[in-house]
Design an enzyme around this catalytic site. Structure first.
Site, PDB file in Angstrom:
ATOM      1  NE  ARG I  88      13.606  -2.426  23.784  1.00 33.70           N
ATOM      2  CZ  ARG I  88      13.694  -1.999  25.040  1.00 33.70           C
ATOM      3  NH1 ARG I  88      12.799  -1.165  25.544  1.00 33.70           N
ATOM      4  NH2 ARG I  88      14.706  -2.377  25.803  1.00 33.70           N
ATOM      5  CD  GLU I  91      13.919   1.675  20.523  1.00 40.04           C
ATOM      6  OE1 GLU I  91      13.878   1.827  21.761  1.00 40.04           O
ATOM      7  OE2 GLU I  91      14.777   0.979  19.956  1.00 40.04           O
ATOM      8  CB  SER I 114      -8.007  -0.138   8.762  1.00 35.90           C
ATOM      9  OG  SER I 114      -8.987  -0.079   9.782  1.00 35.90           O
TER      10      SER I 114
END
Lengths: 147, 147, 147, 147, 147, 147, 147, 147, 147, 147
Positions: I88, I91, I114
């Site tokens: 996920r 995604e 960063s």
């Protein structure tokens, strides 16, 4: 124990007992596909379910712990599977992925079928022209949240 | 015309007519998923089916030819799809591929579920906790031939 | 036992007995390519076939079980094979894939040649300009189902 | 012209003339699969063969030049094809690659089946249980040279 | 024994004996590159050649069997090699692949240079500006067969 | 102009003039493979060489500029080439990469054969059993610097 | 011993002795980065350098042999490294690759910076806003040879 | 305009003006590598810098906007570059990645060299044995934050 | 010890002690996610932190050394993770990567967040419609340096 | 219109109007990240939201339709992004993926954070040592269903 070792131990015990996954479904009160997913460590059992599985298979209790853990899931190798049975599901996604997307969006709106709040059943349909494999997936529709 | 152009033309006509795939199912006498597969050129229509589709959409007859051709199928890009709706089917294969293989082999023996002699239906299950997407696949079991 | 270990055990026994796959074809009543596929665990033997193979090779009966299991098939590594003999089949698919698709579709319609209801024979054609390898594949034509 | 454009022009002319590859085989005196390979620019025609093809299809002579060139061959995209018909040949290589290697080495020694000094025929086997696709490959055996 | 183990055993024995591949060329009557290919199990020795190699290296006779087998060839890992010496050959193919194709086609017609009926020699060219590596490949031209 | 357009323009002019790369070698005083590499924009010509090439081909002077630029080199697509002629060089690297590394290290020490201070010639060896393609590579040996 | 085992043995001995690579630079008379490259078996030591390293680390002499061999170099896994420190060098190549190519070609002509006749130093630049890592690469310019 | 079009427009104008990147360094007051990075749209100019670049190149003001945008960076294709000049930086990362990591960690602790707070200079070192390319990278050391 | 062995040893001790990562947060004074990152060897502990962790888990002191080392980080396998929880995040990057880039550039200018000067917290938000996972990332903005 | 064209049209209009995503947040009543996701066609607007966006940007109404469609999502190219800003999210997943999995499982049980019932906010944290980017993800926890 590695996942492979757990799976092999469970499968060997199941074979030695002469049990099918359908038998285990009756004994444990969960679907045979879900039980098979526990065998391959793609699903996690509760402590109670783990004891039932262990006892049905006649294994020592200490393996129960392994069945309640949350392992890394999804480990087919290579990423595009070569086993013909499993590949056909990849092919179905390749061929029918866009058509399914179109129909699901039309019926439900923008969102997805959950693969987590999800169940999968396999049935044998007898057919004089050759038996058929029926795979029934049921997943909750999740609409995209806006914010 | 490329496949993409055909698909876009069909989808635009369908939108202009205000038709759903379910409407087309009624008008053409084929399942909405299969019709959607024709739209994406993953399935081939007979000449009769092509005329019905063209006429339902109010398109000129010469596009019918495009729907009866046998194009190269399966063209998701990239090979592991990134669209969340389609990816979930890849995930189902990753997570439940081996469990399904085990159950299918146990029920049927060594062989596969055909993805050719195959149908796929999508239904909406109403559920107070959230509607569910039901995907029903039915494929002929093909046992490995020995020779 | 891993698949690799089973294969090596079978090949070593075959070598020790001085048998060819053609000899096994005669002894077991199955084609030599299919028997070789059992050796590499790409095909599954019945219990009867497994006993015949085991007995022909002079191996202990308990390995018979391994030959009747349904292992994960298709395991060339890497995905584009580098062994020159095997690569040539990849090359044939690359070069003649589209031409074969065109001719098969023309002769049969939209569908595929099954790789499951399928047999493969290898013959040696003697030729003064150099012997030829003849590979004969025969697969059932599967037309796409409409629904 | 790109290869894709040449192929589409040839296929459109063939369709307009109502010719099959088998018809072209009769008219040109070369196998239908080889002619199809010329269409997809995977094989090169001689000037004489090119004229015959052009004339059979009723195309202007200047396209003949395109058919005698030596283009870059083997251009399925992606590297593991997703079209089900073509994929089956990849699957056959995955499943039967090692068994074929074992049998070919046993029959011929260390070497390969040539994919260059090679022919490929496709036949339709009528069968009451469903017609079969027969693919016959014949390639010269090339033994490894030592030096 | 795995291929890696065989190679290491042969290289260790060669080092212990203080032999170069050039020495082995003299003793065995085969080119040093071919002998090195046998060490890495990319070429197969005859029984006679295997005995000569084994005896030159002072190894026990039972390893001779390993040198006459036909292993899976071509096993650089990863598929685009990272070792700088080997990578340069990949780079040569990338940079000069198309130019070589153009010149070979012009000189020979449509076909390939065989990598099977093939030999490869490596020579040291002394040069005051820095010695040069000379690699001489000789492969039979194989014209595409028509059928 | 893209590299592809430049290459096509040069090849078309060469064909129109009826020139071979060997003819250009004579006219320009550079090896035919190097000239072919300029055609595919894998090598850069000096202004003088560019004018000679342009004039030999009867092209307008303004394309000369394109031949003296330093384009991005090495652009076979896909990364493992599928064209059979070019693939054989990949196969040679796969099969003979490690043996060549062993022999070169033994003759020269730790370092590489340069692919920059490098030349490549292609010769036709006539042979009653079939003509042979001879590829001669000569690259400066570069020893690893220590610091 | 595998490369991994050699590296771990050297690193453990270095840690046990409380030595830094900078200390080894002083003791052995070679740059610390080069010595680190020997530890990871990416550079080969002479016999004399190997003895000095072994003796500085207090290791048994027989490991010296391992340091003078020419192993397969370049073995980051996966091909695009995921370690953040190493990835930044990949990112620099991605972002500044084309700009560097443009400037190097402008200053030197068509050719490359050698990665073989090459040295690499790492310095610590103290800076009140945060110390800086300075990496200095020096490689011989190699102009493309024409032939 | 695509990035490619912008780059080509800038390079063409620079060539027409007969300017080197070093000339631009003097005119604009930024390092030539950074200016080249702006050309390839890997760095973003301020409005003032953009005007200076545009005016130095004699281009119309409206292209200045393009130079101040923040495009998607890092776009070498394919992911392992095949251009020999750029590939050498990949090779350096492969061969010296782990040795650099070891030395940087020893000098600085756990962290990385920034590729953002970073500069890169290219110098020509004249050398009678062949000029050398000197690449000097300077990146802020960023220690891993704990929380 | 390999990283995998260290992780398993730490997780087993944590389980045996019945401790959660939240308990360890209280005992050690570092965030639970950071401590988990130390368990998986993606973060390095100081000697003091390592002793506290070891002592909280009741492990022998000699493992403390392993927790202060700087291992190769980022080692999910395969490169696109298949575990649904981890996927996920891939995604999210695929779907929201460009939108995040647009918003961050607008708020901060050309630069990055960063991943080194960075912290990550996970909180449980109770919600009657189903609890929510809250992931809070905080990374220093690093503007691109010009030079 | 392709997705790229829609995005460019929207971004150009936004720039021409001098609006930030934060301005749009105020005008439309949706979060700026979500609006940016609509721009990149990763989120779908309702008809009402689409009109508001169109009107805020001063675009013609017919583009509204494009914003309510459900396009294929997730289209970074290549699969491991090379843009440094976006890559950092890949790196976070690589480095902190397993630690996050461990902590989420401990807090919630076996399941995932939804990327669909999900929101993502970006805030600027002012900090004298350098401003920080704060990314807050909130996704519904979805426990694995058993069946």
């Amino acid at each position: 124990m590695t996942i492979l070792e757990i799976t092999q131990k469970l499968l060997a015990a199941k074979k030695a007992k002469g049990l099918t996954f359908a038998d285990l479904e009756t004994m444990i009160g969960r679907d045979e596909v879900w039980i098979s997913a526990v065998f391959y460590r793609q699903a996690s059992a509760s402590e109670d379910e783990a004891s039932k599985i262990i006892s049905a298979l006649g294994l020592e209790p200490d393996i129960a712990d392994e069945l309640t853990a949350f392992p890394v899931k999804g480990s087919l190798d290579p990423v595009i599977p070569t086993d013909p049975l499993i590949y056909r599901f990849y092919e179905i996604m390749q061929v029918y992925g866009m058509p399914m997307k179109a129909v699901i969006h039309e019926k439900f709106g923008d969102g997805i079928m959950s693969a987590i709040d999800f169940s999968l059943d396999i049935e044998k349909e007898e057919d004089p022209k050759g038996d058929r494999v029926k795979v029934i997936m049921s997943g909750k529709f999740l609409p995209y949240k806006k914010w």
